[in-house]
Design an enzyme around this catalytic site. Structure first.
Site, short mmCIF file in Angstrom:
data_model
loop_
_atom_site.label_atom_id
_atom_site.label_comp_id
_atom_site.label_asym_id
_atom_site.label_seq_id
_atom_site.Cartn_x
_atom_site.Cartn_y
_atom_site.Cartn_z
N HIS A 204 0.84 -1.20 0.00
CA HIS A 204 0.00 0.00 0.00
C HIS A 204 0.87 1.25 0.00
O HIS A 204 1.95 1.27 0.60
CB HIS A 204 -0.91 -0.01 1.23
CG HIS A 204 -1.99 1.01 1.20
ND1 HIS A 204 -1.90 2.21 1.87
CD2 HIS A 204 -3.20 1.02 0.57
CE1 HIS A 204 -3.00 2.91 1.68
NE2 HIS A 204 -3.81 2.22 0.88
N SER A 407 -7.78 -15.15 -1.62
CA SER A 407 -8.25 -13.79 -1.86
C SER A 407 -9.71 -13.75 -2.32
O SER A 407 -10.25 -14.74 -2.83
CB SER A 407 -7.36 -13.12 -2.91
OG SER A 407 -7.85 -11.86 -3.26
#
Length: 529
Positions: A204, A407
């Site tokens: 991120h 995921s």
């Protein structure tokens, strides 16, 4: 050609003079008149050559007025009180239309990992109080209107989930996942002042923002095509800088591809290159998956039984919350160099922010207590099933896609920009993704795939209203004692649900196992070295 317009508001003495151009639109004309009288105006009357009042309610009638007074270039309009909208009524109108806008846009919310399926109505009444958890959550301050009990309960829940014993952890409810990263990396820097931070390219952006804030040196580690850290490249960089301590950020779900880095592999590379436990700090950025992975016991787990130092998660993502928030947990010894007494607070300064949102812990606590662990487990299972469904439907319709095995983030080629805007997709380069959350239903998935195929074929018709609203974009300051005026407020829906669903019932799609693909397919993670 400019006209002088005298505006007469019948409920007060005096005229107001304004100037307008001949080419002005009717809507803009009403805005100008509304500015003059201090209220929003929906229609006006003008005095014709005979002195009669004539209603003006559209562009055609306004043009007639301009023609009638073309020689004089001046005329008088009259605003009667019933033709104007009061300021309070206007505020109500703005909020009503904004709610409709939010409801409409929330229906097409696919690209960002926010669970919109929650109900906190039972605790809405706490919003009337100024709740501030300023200072350390474990040290009560002089400020009495706080929610520390709720905050401590939330921390205890995550401490148990992440397997760190009571009495050995510290943490707090943050404003977002980014604040969790900022706090953890600050602790790491204070523990290892000359250390180098290592994070993958798929990390991120807030990780590298923290390096900028704290003037830290970092190494960007390569990622595999599935988004996971390249552990061999990590080992190479660690070996190059053996004389300096290592601060490693492990992603528990990367932002774009949803990949989970292996803490076991990271520890292995640290040990393999000669680092001792005193020479490293591992922070786990689990913004989304740190709350989902514990319910997937078949996969490698990430918790404090391993040699990590901190972990954070976002509260408004998988759990769902009406305001951004998060949780960060670390080992108590991390705080040694970031704690100072603050007499003003009668507390200690250990957090990034001073004043902290006291409502967020209540909302988090409510969600955890109301649903319970079994509910979270069921939602994880549902999201995985729906992510797999989306992946299969895309492949079935010829759209190359990728889905990491742990995921719920489905990655595919970037669609045309109007489609991206409409479905609020997150994109990076030539790829986009959908993050399947509890609010992403099977019906919405089918609708999305059908529209995506149409967009790729050039037959999808974009919605007329896609830009975000600007309800306060034209607030005009008035003289002292007068009220403000709102203009150009429009959040109205442009298509009905029936129109939206009409094309999606024509071609039902069947799910089948995906065929082999040259694209990075359903990504089973290889055994990490």
């Amino acid at each position: 050609m400019t006209y002088l317009v005298k505006v007469d508001k019948t409920w007060a003495d005096g005229l107001v003079k304004v100037r307008v151009d001949r080419g002005i639109t009717f809507e803009k004309f009403l805005d100008v008149v509304g500015d003059a009288v201090g209220m929003k105006v929906e229609k006006v009357k003008y005095l014709d050559e005979d002195g009669d009042k004539v209603l003006v309610s559209n562009q055609e009638q306004l043009d007639v007025v301009f023609d009638e007074f073309e020689d004089k270039k001046r005329f008088k309009v009259i605003v009667e009180e019933e033709q104007a909208v009061s300021h309070d009524e206007l505020i109500t109108e703005v909020l009503t239309e904004y709610r409709a806008y939010l409801e409409d846009r929330s229906k097409f919310h696919f690209g960002y990992p926010y669970n919109l399926h929650y109900d906190h109505q039972e605790i809405f009444d706490v919003m009337q109080y100024s709740i501030n958890n300023l200072g350390d959550p474990f040290v009560e301050s002089n400020y009495g209107v706080h929610s520390r009990k709720f905050e401590l309960d939330v921390l205890a829940y995550f401490a148990e989930m992440w397997k760190i014993p009571e009495g050995s952890y510290w943490g707090y409810v943050t404003s977002c996942g980014t604040e969790g990263n900022l706090h953890s990396i600050l602790c790491a820097r204070e523990m290892h002042p000359t250390g180098i931070l290592y994070a993958s390219r798929d990390s991120h952006y807030s990780v590298f923002k923290a390096c900028g804030f704290y003037r830290m040196e970092y190494r960007m580690i390569n990622s595999t095509p599935t988004g996971e850290m390249d552990y061999e490249h990590l080992a190479t960089e660690l070996a190059k800088n053996k004389g300096r301590h290592a601060i490693v950020v492990a992603n528990i779900g990367t932002t774009v591809k949803g990949a989970v880095d292996s803490v076991d592999s990271i520890v292995g590379k640290l040990q393999g290159t000669g680092y001792t436990e005193e020479e490293w700090f591992i922070h786990c950025d689990g913004a989304l998956y740190a709350l989902m992975l514990p319910f997937m016991r078949e996969f490698e787990q990430v918790d404090f039984t391993k040699k990590i130092h901190s972990m954070c998660v976002s509260g408004h993502k998988f759990l769902g919350c009406p305001m951004p928030c998060g949780v960060v947990i670390c080992r108590k010894e991390n705080l040694t160099n970031v704690t100072q007494e603050v007499e003003y607070l009668n507390s200690v300064d250990t957090t990034i922010m001073g004043s902290r949102n006291g409502h967020a812990p209540i909302f988090l606590w409510y969600s955890l207590q109301k649903g319970g662990t079994e509910s979270l487990k069921a939602k994880v299972k549902l999201c995985h099933a729906n992510a797999r469904l989306l992946y299969n439907l895309l492949r079935d319709r010829g759209v190359e896609a990728m889905l990491n095995e742990r995921s719920t983030t489905v990655v595919f080629d970037r669609p045309p920009e109007p489609f991206v805007k409409h479905w609020q997709l997150a994109c990076m380069g030539d790829i986009a993704h959908v993050v399947v959350m509890p609010n992403v239903t099977v019906e919405k998935i089918v609708q999305f795939v059908e529209e995506l195929v149409e967009a790729r074929e050039g037959t999808w018709v974009p919605y007329k209203k896609e830009a975000p609203p600007t309800c306060f974009g034209n607030v005009q300051p008035k003289a002292a004692g007068e009220k403000h005026i709102f203009h150009s407020v429009s959040f109205k829906k442009k298509r009905t649900p029936e129109q939206l669903n009409e094309s999606f019932n024509k071609n039902p799609m069947k799910t089948k196992s995906p065929p082999p693909s040259p694209y990075v397919a359903y990504a089973k993670r290889p055994n990490a070295a």
